[in-house]
Motif scaffolding. Sequence first.
Motif, PDB file in Angstrom:
ATOM      1  N   ASN A  35     -24.743  -0.545  -8.120  1.00 47.05           N
ATOM      2  CA  ASN A  35     -23.667   0.421  -8.302  1.00 47.05           C
ATOM      3  C   ASN A  35     -23.567   1.359  -7.106  1.00 47.05           C
ATOM      4  O   ASN A  35     -22.480   1.718  -6.661  1.00 47.05           O
ATOM      5  N   VAL A  36     -24.726   1.741  -6.577  1.00 47.96           N
ATOM      6  CA  VAL A  36     -24.735   2.623  -5.426  1.00 47.96           C
ATOM      7  C   VAL A  36     -24.134   1.927  -4.212  1.00 47.96           C
ATOM      8  O   VAL A  36     -23.340   2.498  -3.473  1.00 47.96           O
ATOM      9  N   VAL A  37     -24.501   0.665  -4.019  1.00 49.09           N
ATOM     10  CA  VAL A  37     -23.966  -0.101  -2.895  1.00 49.09           C
ATOM     11  C   VAL A  37     -22.459  -0.209  -2.989  1.00 49.09           C
ATOM     12  O   VAL A  37     -21.731  -0.039  -2.020  1.00 49.09           O
ATOM     13  N   ASP A  38     -21.943  -0.513  -4.191  1.00 45.05           N
ATOM     14  CA  ASP A  38     -20.496  -0.617  -4.389  1.00 45.05           C
ATOM     15  C   ASP A  38     -19.814   0.713  -4.097  1.00 45.05           C
ATOM     16  O   ASP A  38     -18.744   0.766  -3.497  1.00 45.05           O
ATOM     17  N   GLU A  39     -20.443   1.789  -4.540  1.00 44.17           N
ATOM     18  CA  GLU A  39     -19.857   3.114  -4.323  1.00 44.17           C
ATOM     19  C   GLU A  39     -19.793   3.443  -2.838  1.00 44.17           C
ATOM     20  O   GLU A  39     -18.799   3.949  -2.339  1.00 44.17           O
ATOM     21  N   LEU A  40     -20.857   3.117  -2.111  1.00 45.83           N
ATOM     22  CA  LEU A  40     -20.877   3.378  -0.680  1.00 45.83           C
ATOM     23  C   LEU A  40     -19.832   2.552   0.046  1.00 45.83           C
ATOM     24  O   LEU A  40     -19.171   3.029   0.966  1.00 45.83           O
ATOM     25  N   ALA A  41     -19.693   1.303  -0.382  1.00 49.44           N
ATOM     26  CA  ALA A  41     -18.700   0.431   0.254  1.00 49.44           C
ATOM     27  C   ALA A  41     -17.300   0.989   0.063  1.00 49.44           C
ATOM     28  O   ALA A  41     -16.484   0.985   0.971  1.00 49.44           O
ATOM     29  N   ASN A  42     -16.997   1.478  -1.125  1.00 50.38           N
ATOM     30  CA  ASN A  42     -15.683   2.029  -1.404  1.00 50.38           C
ATOM     31  C   ASN A  42     -15.423   3.300  -0.618  1.00 50.38           C
ATOM     32  O   ASN A  42     -14.289   3.633  -0.314  1.00 50.38           O
ATOM     33  N   CYS A  43     -16.500   4.033  -0.293  1.00 47.26           N
ATOM     34  CA  CYS A  43     -16.357   5.279   0.442  1.00 47.26           C
ATOM     35  C   CYS A  43     -16.444   5.087   1.949  1.00 47.26           C
ATOM     36  O   CYS A  43     -16.432   6.042   2.708  1.00 47.26           O
ATOM     37  N   GLY A  44     -16.594   3.841   2.392  1.00 51.12           N
ATOM     38  CA  GLY A  44     -16.685   3.584   3.813  1.00 51.12           C
ATOM     39  C   GLY A  44     -18.058   3.829   4.398  1.00 51.12           C
ATOM     40  O   GLY A  44     -18.210   3.938   5.609  1.00 51.12           O
ATOM     41  N   TRP A  45     -19.068   3.911   3.549  1.00 58.47           N
ATOM     42  CA  TRP A  45     -20.424   4.187   4.035  1.00 58.47           C
ATOM     43  C   TRP A  45     -21.277   2.935   4.159  1.00 58.47           C
ATOM     44  O   TRP A  45     -22.430   3.020   4.576  1.00 58.47           O
ATOM     45  N   LYS A  46     -20.746   1.787   3.805  1.00 60.29           N
ATOM     46  CA  LYS A  46     -21.522   0.563   3.896  1.00 60.29           C
ATOM     47  C   LYS A  46     -21.505   0.048   5.329  1.00 60.29           C
ATOM     48  O   LYS A  46     -20.442  -0.086   5.927  1.00 60.29           O
ATOM     49  N   PRO A  47     -22.671  -0.239   5.920  1.00 57.26           N
ATOM     50  CA  PRO A  47     -22.701  -0.746   7.301  1.00 57.26           C
ATOM     51  C   PRO A  47     -21.875  -2.014   7.439  1.00 57.26           C
ATOM     52  O   PRO A  47     -21.910  -2.885   6.570  1.00 57.26           O
ATOM     53  N   LYS A  48     -21.131  -2.122   8.525  1.00 56.60           N
ATOM     54  CA  LYS A  48     -20.344  -3.317   8.772  1.00 56.60           C
ATOM     55  C   LYS A  48     -20.273  -3.563  10.272  1.00 56.60           C
ATOM     56  O   LYS A  48     -20.463  -2.655  11.084  1.00 56.60           O
ATOM     57  N   LEU A  49     -20.001  -4.789  10.630  1.00 54.22           N
ATOM     58  CA  LEU A  49     -19.961  -5.192  12.019  1.00 54.22           C
ATOM     59  C   LEU A  49     -18.868  -4.453  12.782  1.00 54.22           C
ATOM     60  O   LEU A  49     -17.746  -4.338  12.313  1.00 54.22           O
ATOM     61  N   GLY A  50     -19.235  -3.931  13.938  1.00 60.45           N
ATOM     62  CA  GLY A  50     -18.249  -3.295  14.801  1.00 60.45           C
ATOM     63  C   GLY A  50     -18.041  -1.820  14.579  1.00 60.45           C
ATOM     64  O   GLY A  50     -17.141  -1.222  15.168  1.00 60.45           O
ATOM     65  N   MET A  51     -18.873  -1.175  13.755  1.00 66.86           N
ATOM     66  CA  MET A  51     -18.711   0.253  13.515  1.00 66.86           C
ATOM     67  C   MET A  51     -19.017   1.034  14.788  1.00 66.86           C
ATOM     68  O   MET A  51     -20.048   0.830  15.416  1.00 66.86           O
ATOM     69  N   PRO A  52     -18.132   1.965  15.206  1.00 61.21           N
ATOM     70  CA  PRO A  52     -18.398   2.770  16.409  1.00 61.21           C
ATOM     71  C   PRO A  52     -19.119   4.070  16.047  1.00 61.21           C
ATOM     72  O   PRO A  52     -18.894   4.652  14.984  1.00 61.21           O
ATOM     73  N   PHE A  53     -19.997   4.536  16.931  1.00 64.33           N
ATOM     74  CA  PHE A  53     -20.706   5.802  16.745  1.00 64.33           C
ATOM     75  C   PHE A  53     -20.664   6.578  18.047  1.00 64.33           C
ATOM     76  O   PHE A  53     -20.655   5.999  19.139  1.00 64.33           O
ATOM     77  N   ASP A  54     -20.657   7.902  17.932  1.00 65.67           N
ATOM     78  CA  ASP A  54     -20.593   8.746  19.121  1.00 65.67           C
ATOM     79  C   ASP A  54     -21.920   8.801  19.872  1.00 65.67           C
ATOM     80  O   ASP A  54     -21.942   9.096  21.062  1.00 65.67           O
ATOM     81  N   SER A  55     -23.019   8.556  19.174  1.00 62.78           N
ATOM     82  CA  SER A  55     -24.329   8.634  19.806  1.00 62.78           C
ATOM     83  C   SER A  55     -25.343   7.825  19.013  1.00 62.78           C
ATOM     84  O   SER A  55     -25.081   7.419  17.869  1.00 62.78           O
ATOM     85  N   GLU A  56     -26.517   7.617  19.608  1.00 62.10           N
ATOM     86  CA  GLU A  56     -27.590   6.916  18.910  1.00 62.10           C
ATOM     87  C   GLU A  56     -28.039   7.710  17.682  1.00 62.10           C
ATOM     88  O   GLU A  56     -28.320   7.141  16.630  1.00 62.10           O
ATOM     89  N   GLN A  57     -28.086   9.040  17.815  1.00 61.07           N
ATOM     90  CA  GLN A  57     -28.507   9.878  16.703  1.00 61.07           C
ATOM     91  C   GLN A  57     -27.523   9.774  15.543  1.00 61.07           C
ATOM     92  O   GLN A  57     -27.918   9.759  14.368  1.00 61.07           O
ATOM     93  N   ALA A  58     -26.231   9.685  15.863  1.00 60.09           N
ATOM     94  CA  ALA A  58     -25.215   9.547  14.813  1.00 60.09           C
ATOM     95  C   ALA A  58     -25.409   8.243  14.052  1.00 60.09           C
ATOM     96  O   ALA A  58     -25.260   8.192  12.824  1.00 60.09           O
ATOM     97  N   ALA A  59     -25.751   7.166  14.779  1.00 64.07           N
ATOM     98  CA  ALA A  59     -26.004   5.871  14.143  1.00 64.07           C
ATOM     99  C   ALA A  59     -27.251   5.949  13.258  1.00 64.07           C
ATOM    100  O   ALA A  59     -27.274   5.415  12.149  1.00 64.07           O
ATOM    101  N   TYR A  60     -28.285   6.619  13.767  1.00 67.76           N
ATOM    102  CA  TYR A  60     -29.522   6.772  12.989  1.00 67.76           C
ATOM    103  C   TYR A  60     -29.255   7.554  11.698  1.00 67.76           C
ATOM    104  O   TYR A  60     -29.703   7.163  10.611  1.00 67.76           O
TER     105      TYR A  60
END
Length: 256
Positions: free
Chosen positions: A5-30
């Motif tokens: 349920n948590v995984v589904d919720e994160l996916a719906n909120c855009g928090w699930k990791p996916k290929l090609g996600m951009p980040f401003d810094s290494e710390q932001a990715a962490y």
Amino acid sequence: MEENNVVDELANCGWKPKLGMPFDSEQAAYDFYNTYGGKVGFSIRKAYAHKNKQTKETTSRTFVCYKEGTRGIDKRDPLVKFSRQEVRCGCGARFSIRKISTIQAIEVELASESGIPLKAAYELFDRESGGRASLGFTKLDQKNYLRSKRQKDLEYRETGSVLQYFHKKILENPSFYYAVHLDYEELISNIFWADTQMIMDYAQFGDVVTFDITYKLNNEHRLFGTFVGFNHHQETVIFSAALMYDKTTESFTWLF
């Protein structure tokens, strides 16, 4: 069940990791992956990193589950009653990011501004570096970098102000006309507009029209184009105007 349920919720909120996600810094990715792991139920740690041999810049980093890998044999005194608790069990969860170096970023921008297609530019970088392993970034990384740069070039406060102005003009006079061109990523690339006077002038003096892009509007050197002609007094009149992101065939085809 709760974990799913948590995984589904994160996916719906855009928090699930996916290929090609951009980040401003290494710390932001962490921080992103650490938050995701905390929600799903695991901790993370930094693992592998690769650096450019010339510039020493970190070009890629992998974050793994805290239980990734296995510990070696406990070589302490066998008579010790309580051995060290084993926490690593070979978990394969991992999250990898790549970074385009400063020099590579300049080359990517120059290729894009020169009108070289993304695929052709990437193949050129591939050959110059001696292979994709040496290149250090993927075609998707290249695409994401250019997309991020364009978003910064066309910040909302600038583009939004222009669109708000156009909406205001339409409310004042429905004859005002404008159109926006979206690229394949749904980002605004080009804008065209004509006010009431321009439209009236074109109706009367639009037999001969010239398109001029010799003007530069701002420090970013974005193209400001005008469709112009002459009235019955041989005075220059403007029939319409356009703000263009680039000189690509696609942009000009849309405009005309």
